[in-house]
Scaffold this motif. Structure first.
Motif, mmCIF file in Angstrom:
data_model
loop_
_atom_site.group_PDB
_atom_site.id
_atom_site.type_symbol
_atom_site.label_atom_id
_atom_site.label_comp_id
_atom_site.label_asym_id
_atom_site.label_seq_id
_atom_site.Cartn_x
_atom_site.Cartn_y
_atom_site.Cartn_z
ATOM 1 N N PHE A 84 0.769 -1.041 0.196
ATOM 2 C CA PHE A 84 0.147 0.012 0.253
ATOM 3 C C PHE A 84 1.351 1.236 -0.300
ATOM 4 O O PHE A 84 0.270 2.031 -0.460
ATOM 5 N N VAL A 85 2.201 1.135 0.458
ATOM 6 C CA VAL A 85 3.008 2.471 0.290
ATOM 7 C C VAL A 85 4.280 1.341 0.050
ATOM 8 O O VAL A 85 4.838 0.332 0.692
ATOM 9 N N SER A 86 4.792 1.806 -0.870
ATOM 10 C CA SER A 86 5.587 0.896 -1.560
ATOM 11 C C SER A 86 6.671 1.906 -2.982
ATOM 12 O O SER A 86 5.773 1.701 -3.917
ATOM 13 N N ARG A 87 7.803 2.569 -2.108
ATOM 14 C CA ARG A 87 8.403 3.222 -3.428
ATOM 15 C C ARG A 87 10.091 2.441 -3.440
ATOM 16 O O ARG A 87 9.811 1.545 -2.783
ATOM 17 N N MET A 88 11.138 2.401 -4.887
ATOM 18 C CA MET A 88 11.305 1.832 -4.492
ATOM 19 C C MET A 88 12.711 2.724 -3.829
ATOM 20 O O MET A 88 12.488 3.400 -3.848
ATOM 21 N N THR A 89 13.900 1.362 -3.682
ATOM 22 C CA THR A 89 14.466 2.346 -2.615
ATOM 23 C C THR A 89 16.038 0.775 -2.666
ATOM 24 O O THR A 89 15.752 -0.063 -2.659
ATOM 25 N N ALA A 90 17.318 1.275 -2.368
ATOM 26 C CA ALA A 90 18.367 0.756 -2.666
ATOM 27 C C ALA A 90 18.837 0.213 -1.239
ATOM 28 O O ALA A 90 19.492 -0.077 -1.576
ATOM 29 N N LEU A 130 10.516 7.237 12.057
ATOM 30 C CA LEU A 130 11.020 6.541 11.177
ATOM 31 C C LEU A 130 9.872 6.568 9.355
ATOM 32 O O LEU A 130 9.294 7.673 9.615
ATOM 33 N N LYS A 131 10.260 6.911 8.744
ATOM 34 C CA LYS A 131 10.130 6.679 7.511
ATOM 35 C C LYS A 131 9.495 4.920 7.260
ATOM 36 O O LYS A 131 10.936 4.095 6.547
ATOM 37 N N PRO A 132 7.660 5.425 6.627
ATOM 38 C CA PRO A 132 7.529 3.178 6.795
ATOM 39 C C PRO A 132 7.426 3.774 4.288
ATOM 40 O O PRO A 132 6.733 4.214 4.125
ATOM 41 N N VAL A 133 8.712 3.024 4.149
ATOM 42 C CA VAL A 133 8.923 2.478 2.678
ATOM 43 C C VAL A 133 7.882 1.781 1.846
ATOM 44 O O VAL A 133 7.224 2.352 1.144
ATOM 45 N N VAL A 134 7.763 0.751 3.197
ATOM 46 C CA VAL A 134 6.585 -0.406 2.482
ATOM 47 C C VAL A 134 5.900 -0.363 3.941
ATOM 48 O O VAL A 134 5.951 -0.653 5.089
ATOM 49 N N VAL A 135 3.999 -1.022 3.190
ATOM 50 C CA VAL A 135 3.379 -0.858 4.064
ATOM 51 C C VAL A 135 2.596 -2.142 3.274
ATOM 52 O O VAL A 135 2.109 -2.061 2.630
ATOM 53 N N ASP A 136 2.703 -3.350 3.947
ATOM 54 C CA ASP A 136 2.078 -4.868 3.408
ATOM 55 C C ASP A 136 1.075 -5.577 4.475
ATOM 56 O O ASP A 136 1.490 -5.149 5.692
ATOM 57 N N VAL A 137 0.531 -5.872 3.363
ATOM 58 C CA VAL A 137 -0.506 -7.216 4.642
ATOM 59 C C VAL A 137 0.591 -8.181 5.417
ATOM 60 O O VAL A 137 1.773 -8.931 4.572
ATOM 61 N N GLU A 138 0.324 -8.391 6.213
ATOM 62 C CA GLU A 138 1.311 -9.514 7.338
ATOM 63 C C GLU A 138 1.476 -10.907 6.599
ATOM 64 O O GLU A 138 2.840 -11.807 6.449
ATOM 65 N N GLY A 139 0.536 -11.633 5.920
ATOM 66 C CA GLY A 139 -0.016 -12.726 5.858
ATOM 67 C C GLY A 139 1.281 -12.857 3.900
ATOM 68 O O GLY A 139 1.392 -13.848 3.946
ATOM 69 N N LEU A 140 0.939 -11.652 3.360
ATOM 70 C CA LEU A 140 1.629 -11.497 2.703
ATOM 71 C C LEU A 140 3.047 -12.125 2.440
ATOM 72 O O LEU A 140 4.098 -12.174 1.814
ATOM 73 N N ALA A 141 3.679 -11.373 3.580
ATOM 74 C CA ALA A 141 5.119 -10.933 4.303
ATOM 75 C C ALA A 141 5.384 -12.441 4.792
ATOM 76 O O ALA A 141 6.601 -12.995 4.040
ATOM 77 N N LEU A 142 4.796 -12.675 5.270
ATOM 78 C CA LEU A 142 4.532 -14.209 5.685
ATOM 79 C C LEU A 142 5.162 -15.623 4.243
ATOM 80 O O LEU A 142 6.024 -16.088 4.680
ATOM 81 N N GLY A 158 4.584 -3.736 8.797
ATOM 82 C CA GLY A 158 2.952 -5.293 7.960
ATOM 83 C C GLY A 158 1.545 -5.205 8.746
ATOM 84 O O GLY A 158 1.884 -4.114 9.838
ATOM 85 N N LEU A 159 0.339 -5.573 8.230
ATOM 86 C CA LEU A 159 -0.608 -5.122 8.698
ATOM 87 C C LEU A 159 -1.426 -6.320 9.015
ATOM 88 O O LEU A 159 -1.993 -7.024 8.071
ATOM 89 N N ALA A 160 -2.175 -6.194 10.100
ATOM 90 C CA ALA A 160 -3.374 -7.224 9.489
ATOM 91 C C ALA A 160 -4.434 -6.488 10.298
ATOM 92 O O ALA A 160 -4.504 -5.824 11.902
#
Length: 306
Positions: free
Chosen positions: A1-7, A149-161, A68-70
């Motif tokens: 949901f928040v996803s920017r490219m980062t090196a 902090l800077k949230p670069v990625v917010v992901d579904v916890e199940g997908l992270a799992l 992550g979020l659930a």
């Protein structure tokens, strides 16, 4: 949901009901190594302060994190469309999202994200759709920012799992690539369920608002029934036939395994992702017992993009 490219390698942050789990990884020569991790007990009112302290202890080179979020209101759903122009695809995905919104939320209150991939043959396009209330995402972002902090990625916890399992197990073992597996991550207040086969066949991603705190209580049967209902749903909607394996992680994995043994035909084992990470002289000395607890945080830390 928040996803920017980062090196910059991201710190994976898993915020549980009773503990914060933070993981920093390094990718080198095809290996993934553990560089640091923290597990901190934290009450909800003090999460920002504990998160700020944990990041300071890790001495991370960046304040960028993957979080992550659930929530039972998070919907993750596979889709399969004929190949079509992007404008038509966007409309089709919007219609699909509207049909799966729960609890009467208007579309204006929801965030929608998706990922597409070509299916084998037939000129069809597969993908994953995720729909979540904006308030759930905003709460995670606000927590991160209040901790500096800077949230670069917010992901579904199940997908992270699933990301952790596929990166560390499925993609490396030929036998695992064709297995249909159930991942059960049992936190204190939430249980993440994932049923998947291969890299792009996610059959079910669901969060239960029942976790390890219900085990050994009168609500244990309700927790188990929710898992069985999820399996029944996957069988009716996705054609799921049988599971080859059930892998259990999370802080309450040990308690959950015996209970799941009683109802699962497939083998049920604890999954410790720490055992799959490369170790070297720069790897921290971590209690192996923390491994199952870190599964989601490891999956989030793997979201490094170059």
């Amino acid at each position: 949901f928040v996803s920017r490219m980062t090196a910059t390698p991201l710190v994976g942050v898993d915020i549980g009901a009773s503990a914060l789990k933070l993981v920093r990884l390094e990718h080198h020569n095809g290996l993934v190594s553990l560089r640091d991790c923290r597990v901190k007990a934290a009450e909800p009112a003090d999460r920002a302060g504990c998160l700020r302290l944990a990041m300071a202890e890790m001495q991370a080179s960046s304040d960028q994190v993957a979080m992550g979020l659930a929530s039972p209101e998070v919907i993750v759903k596979p889709f399969d469309f004929p190949t079509m122009p992007r404008k038509e695809l966007v409309s089709a995905i919007k219609l699909e999202a509207e049909q799966c919104i729960l609890n009467g939320h208007p579309m204006s209150e929801m965030m929608v994200d998706w990922h597409t991939f070509p299916l084998n043959g037939g000129g069809r396009l597969g993908g994953l759709l995720a729909v979540v209330p904006k308030s759930v995402v905003a709460a995670r972002i606000q927590l991160a920012r209040s901790a500096g902090l800077k949230p670069v990625v917010v992901d579904v916890e199940g997908l992270a799992l699933w990301n952790a399992y596929w990166a560390l197990v499925g993609s490396r073992e030929a036998e695992s690539r064709t297995h249909t597996v159930l991942l059960v991550n049992v936190g204190a207040a939430t249980t993440n369920l994932v049923i998947a086969k291969g890299s792009d066949q996610l059959l079910l991603v669901r969060d239960l608002c029942l976790g390890g705190q219900t085990l050994g209580t009168a609500r244990e049967a309700e927790w188990l029934a929710e898992i069985q209902d999820s399996l029944a749903y996957a069988r009716s909607k996705t054609g799921l036939r049988a599971l080859e394996a059930v892998y259990v992680s999370g802080g309450f994995a040990a308690q959950a395994i015996d209970i799941l043994h009683s109802v699962m035909e497939a083998s049920v084992t604890a999954w410790n992702p720490l055992e799959r990470l490369a170790r070297d002289e720069r790897s921290p000395d971590v209690d192996p017992a923390h491994g199952p607890l870190l599964a989601v945080a490891i999956g989030l830390a793997l979201r490094h993009s170059s």
